[in-house]
Structures are given as structure tokens and as C-alpha cells.
Design a protein around this motif. Structure first.
Motif, PDB file in Angstrom:
ATOM      1  N   THR A 132      -3.721   4.386  -0.206  1.00  0.00           N
ATOM      2  CA  THR A 132      -4.193   3.464  -1.358  1.00  0.00           C
ATOM      3  C   THR A 132      -3.572   2.165  -1.504  1.00  0.00           C
ATOM      4  O   THR A 132      -2.246   2.136  -1.136  1.00  0.00           O
ATOM      5  CB  THR A 132      -4.075   4.486  -2.450  1.00  0.00           C
ATOM      6  OG1 THR A 132      -4.759   3.966  -3.549  1.00  0.00           O
ATOM      7  CG2 THR A 132      -2.982   4.931  -3.024  1.00  0.00           C
ATOM      8  N   GLU A 133      -4.101   1.524  -2.030  1.00  0.00           N
ATOM      9  CA  GLU A 133      -3.413   0.069  -2.703  1.00  0.00           C
ATOM     10  C   GLU A 133      -2.773   0.097  -3.682  1.00  0.00           C
ATOM     11  O   GLU A 133      -1.748  -0.596  -4.000  1.00  0.00           O
ATOM     12  CB  GLU A 133      -4.674  -1.119  -2.803  1.00  0.00           C
ATOM     13  CG  GLU A 133      -5.231  -1.298  -1.306  1.00  0.00           C
ATOM     14  CD  GLU A 133      -6.323  -2.555  -1.572  1.00  0.00           C
ATOM     15  OE1 GLU A 133      -6.672  -2.777  -2.524  1.00  0.00           O
ATOM     16  OE2 GLU A 133      -6.604  -2.821  -0.571  1.00  0.00           O
ATOM     17  N   THR A 134      -3.104   1.025  -4.587  1.00  0.00           N
ATOM     18  CA  THR A 134      -2.275   1.261  -5.934  1.00  0.00           C
ATOM     19  C   THR A 134      -1.757   2.489  -6.165  1.00  0.00           C
ATOM     20  O   THR A 134      -2.096   3.491  -5.579  1.00  0.00           O
ATOM     21  CB  THR A 134      -3.253   1.126  -7.110  1.00  0.00           C
ATOM     22  OG1 THR A 134      -4.220   1.980  -7.019  1.00  0.00           O
ATOM     23  CG2 THR A 134      -3.787  -0.233  -7.165  1.00  0.00           C
ATOM     24  N   GLU A 135      -0.520   2.645  -6.932  1.00  0.00           N
ATOM     25  CA  GLU A 135       0.064   3.857  -6.966  1.00  0.00           C
ATOM     26  C   GLU A 135      -0.867   4.794  -7.816  1.00  0.00           C
ATOM     27  O   GLU A 135      -1.530   4.436  -8.484  1.00  0.00           O
ATOM     28  CB  GLU A 135       1.439   3.750  -7.649  1.00  0.00           C
ATOM     29  CG  GLU A 135       2.484   2.788  -6.798  1.00  0.00           C
ATOM     30  CD  GLU A 135       3.653   2.907  -7.656  1.00  0.00           C
ATOM     31  OE1 GLU A 135       4.433   4.030  -7.923  1.00  0.00           O
ATOM     32  OE2 GLU A 135       4.187   1.830  -7.837  1.00  0.00           O
ATOM     33  N   GLN A 167       2.405   0.595   5.619  1.00  0.00           N
ATOM     34  CA  GLN A 167       1.736  -0.645   6.192  1.00  0.00           C
ATOM     35  C   GLN A 167       0.872  -0.555   7.240  1.00  0.00           C
ATOM     36  O   GLN A 167       1.223   0.435   8.222  1.00  0.00           O
ATOM     37  CB  GLN A 167       2.621  -1.522   6.615  1.00  0.00           C
ATOM     38  CG  GLN A 167       3.040  -2.703   5.576  1.00  0.00           C
ATOM     39  CD  GLN A 167       3.840  -3.908   6.147  1.00  0.00           C
ATOM     40  OE1 GLN A 167       4.865  -3.651   6.876  1.00  0.00           O
ATOM     41  NE2 GLN A 167       3.779  -5.097   5.810  1.00  0.00           N
ATOM     42  N   LYS A 168      -0.253  -1.073   7.195  1.00  0.00           N
ATOM     43  CA  LYS A 168      -1.281  -0.794   8.386  1.00  0.00           C
ATOM     44  C   LYS A 168      -0.773  -1.436   9.656  1.00  0.00           C
ATOM     45  O   LYS A 168       0.082  -2.379   9.822  1.00  0.00           O
ATOM     46  CB  LYS A 168      -2.593  -1.517   8.166  1.00  0.00           C
ATOM     47  CG  LYS A 168      -3.714  -1.236   9.256  1.00  0.00           C
ATOM     48  CD  LYS A 168      -4.762  -1.892   8.602  1.00  0.00           C
ATOM     49  CE  LYS A 168      -5.970  -1.454   9.759  1.00  0.00           C
ATOM     50  NZ  LYS A 168      -7.246  -2.190   9.221  1.00  0.00           N
ATOM     51  N   MET A 189       0.715  -1.101  -0.084  1.00  0.00           N
ATOM     52  CA  MET A 189      -0.070   0.100   0.060  1.00  0.00           C
ATOM     53  C   MET A 189       0.837   1.290  -0.096  1.00  0.00           C
ATOM     54  O   MET A 189       2.048   1.005   0.306  1.00  0.00           O
ATOM     55  CB  MET A 189      -0.904  -0.015   1.229  1.00  0.00           C
ATOM     56  CG  MET A 189      -1.910  -1.142   1.185  1.00  0.00           C
ATOM     57  SD  MET A 189      -3.141  -1.063   2.543  1.00  0.00           S
ATOM     58  CE  MET A 189      -3.902   0.425   2.346  1.00  0.00           C
ATOM     59  N   TRP A 190       0.220   2.498  -0.496  1.00  0.00           N
ATOM     60  CA  TRP A 190       0.923   3.707  -0.558  1.00  0.00           C
ATOM     61  C   TRP A 190       0.533   4.694   0.268  1.00  0.00           C
ATOM     62  O   TRP A 190      -0.833   4.808   0.499  1.00  0.00           O
ATOM     63  CB  TRP A 190       1.236   3.969  -2.004  1.00  0.00           C
ATOM     64  CG  TRP A 190       1.671   3.001  -2.897  1.00  0.00           C
ATOM     65  CD1 TRP A 190       1.250   2.117  -3.373  1.00  0.00           C
ATOM     66  CD2 TRP A 190       3.213   2.956  -2.939  1.00  0.00           C
ATOM     67  NE1 TRP A 190       2.259   1.245  -4.242  1.00  0.00           N
ATOM     68  CE2 TRP A 190       3.595   1.918  -3.912  1.00  0.00           C
ATOM     69  CE3 TRP A 190       4.356   3.601  -2.530  1.00  0.00           C
ATOM     70  CZ2 TRP A 190       4.757   1.348  -4.227  1.00  0.00           C
ATOM     71  CZ3 TRP A 190       5.556   3.180  -2.834  1.00  0.00           C
ATOM     72  CH2 TRP A 190       5.599   2.138  -3.580  1.00  0.00           C
ATOM     73  N   LYS A 191       1.351   5.586   0.926  1.00  0.00           N
ATOM     74  CA  LYS A 191       0.712   6.723   1.614  1.00  0.00           C
ATOM     75  C   LYS A 191       1.371   8.056   0.926  1.00  0.00           C
ATOM     76  O   LYS A 191       2.545   8.089   0.556  1.00  0.00           O
ATOM     77  CB  LYS A 191       1.445   6.721   3.039  1.00  0.00           C
ATOM     78  CG  LYS A 191       1.147   8.030   3.753  1.00  0.00           C
ATOM     79  CD  LYS A 191       1.794   7.977   5.210  1.00  0.00           C
ATOM     80  CE  LYS A 191       1.444   9.342   5.930  1.00  0.00           C
ATOM     81  NZ  LYS A 191       2.097   9.133   7.305  1.00  0.00           N
ATOM     82  N   LYS A 205      -8.373   4.021   0.025  1.00  0.00           N
ATOM     83  CA  LYS A 205      -8.707   3.515   1.108  1.00  0.00           C
ATOM     84  C   LYS A 205      -9.061   4.370   2.286  1.00  0.00           C
ATOM     85  O   LYS A 205     -10.139   4.078   2.977  1.00  0.00           O
ATOM     86  CB  LYS A 205      -7.423   2.570   1.795  1.00  0.00           C
ATOM     87  CG  LYS A 205      -7.191   1.255   1.123  1.00  0.00           C
ATOM     88  CD  LYS A 205      -8.568   0.230   1.393  1.00  0.00           C
ATOM     89  CE  LYS A 205      -8.216  -0.980   0.733  1.00  0.00           C
ATOM     90  NZ  LYS A 205      -9.615  -2.000   0.916  1.00  0.00           N
ATOM     91  N   SER A 232       5.835   3.904   0.973  1.00  0.00           N
ATOM     92  CA  SER A 232       5.294   2.707   1.195  1.00  0.00           C
ATOM     93  C   SER A 232       4.502   2.696   2.603  1.00  0.00           C
ATOM     94  O   SER A 232       5.108   3.415   3.363  1.00  0.00           O
ATOM     95  CB  SER A 232       6.369   1.427   1.259  1.00  0.00           C
ATOM     96  OG  SER A 232       5.904   0.384   1.363  1.00  0.00           O
TER      97      SER A 232
END
Length: 82
Positions: A46-49, A75-76, A1-3, A31, A73
Motif C-alpha cells: 500500500t502507498e499509505t500506512e 520499494q518496487k 510504500m509499505w508492505k 496496491k 518500508s
């Protein structure tokens, strides 16, 4: 996932934050999106770039000034996300 952390100038109230959040949600399958007028930033998970130019355009279309966009990158974290 991406921030993605986006610098956004011009947000003055909670409705401003909502306008930016709504614009991002309409443009991308995210998300989570949160905006802070005090920090002058919007954070998108988001899950995608994402296309950063399209992200900038979506926020700019609401009338706010978009500055730097930082991507990292993500991660929850939490009880079960070790």
C-alpha cells in the motif's frame, strides 16, 4: 510504500485466500494483496500506512485467525525500479 505481512491461520483453499484478499481490498485502498494458505500469510502492498487494528479486524471478520502483523518500508523492484 509499505508492505504488511500478516499471519493468517485457517485458510484451507484458494477460495479462502480470495475471501481474505477481498476483505482487505474492501477495507483499504491497497496496491496489491496476496494470500498463501501454505505460508499461512497475507501480504499487502500500500502507498499509505494502515491501521493495524482495523486490518486485523477486517481479516478476522472473514472467520480466520490473525496473528502477528509485520510492517516494513517497501520499494518496487524490477526493470525500471532501481
Amino acid at each position: 510504500m509499505w508492505k504488511y505481512t500478516i499471519q493468517v491461520d485457517g485458510m484451507m483453499c484458494g477460495m479462502c485466500e480470495s475471501h481474505v484478499n477481498d476483505a482487505v481490498r474492501k477495507a483499504f485502498p491497497v496496491k496489491k494483496v496476496t494470500s498463501s494458505r501454505s505460508k499461512k500469510e497475507t501480504v499487502v502492498i500500500t502507498e499509505t500506512e494502515l491501521d493495524q487494528e482495523a486490518l486485523q479486524a477486517a481479516i478476522s471478520a472473514t472467520g480466520y485467525d490473525v496473528g502477528e502483523i509485520r510492517k516494513e518500508s517497501w520499494q518496487k523492484k524490477g526493470l525500471f525500479g532501481r
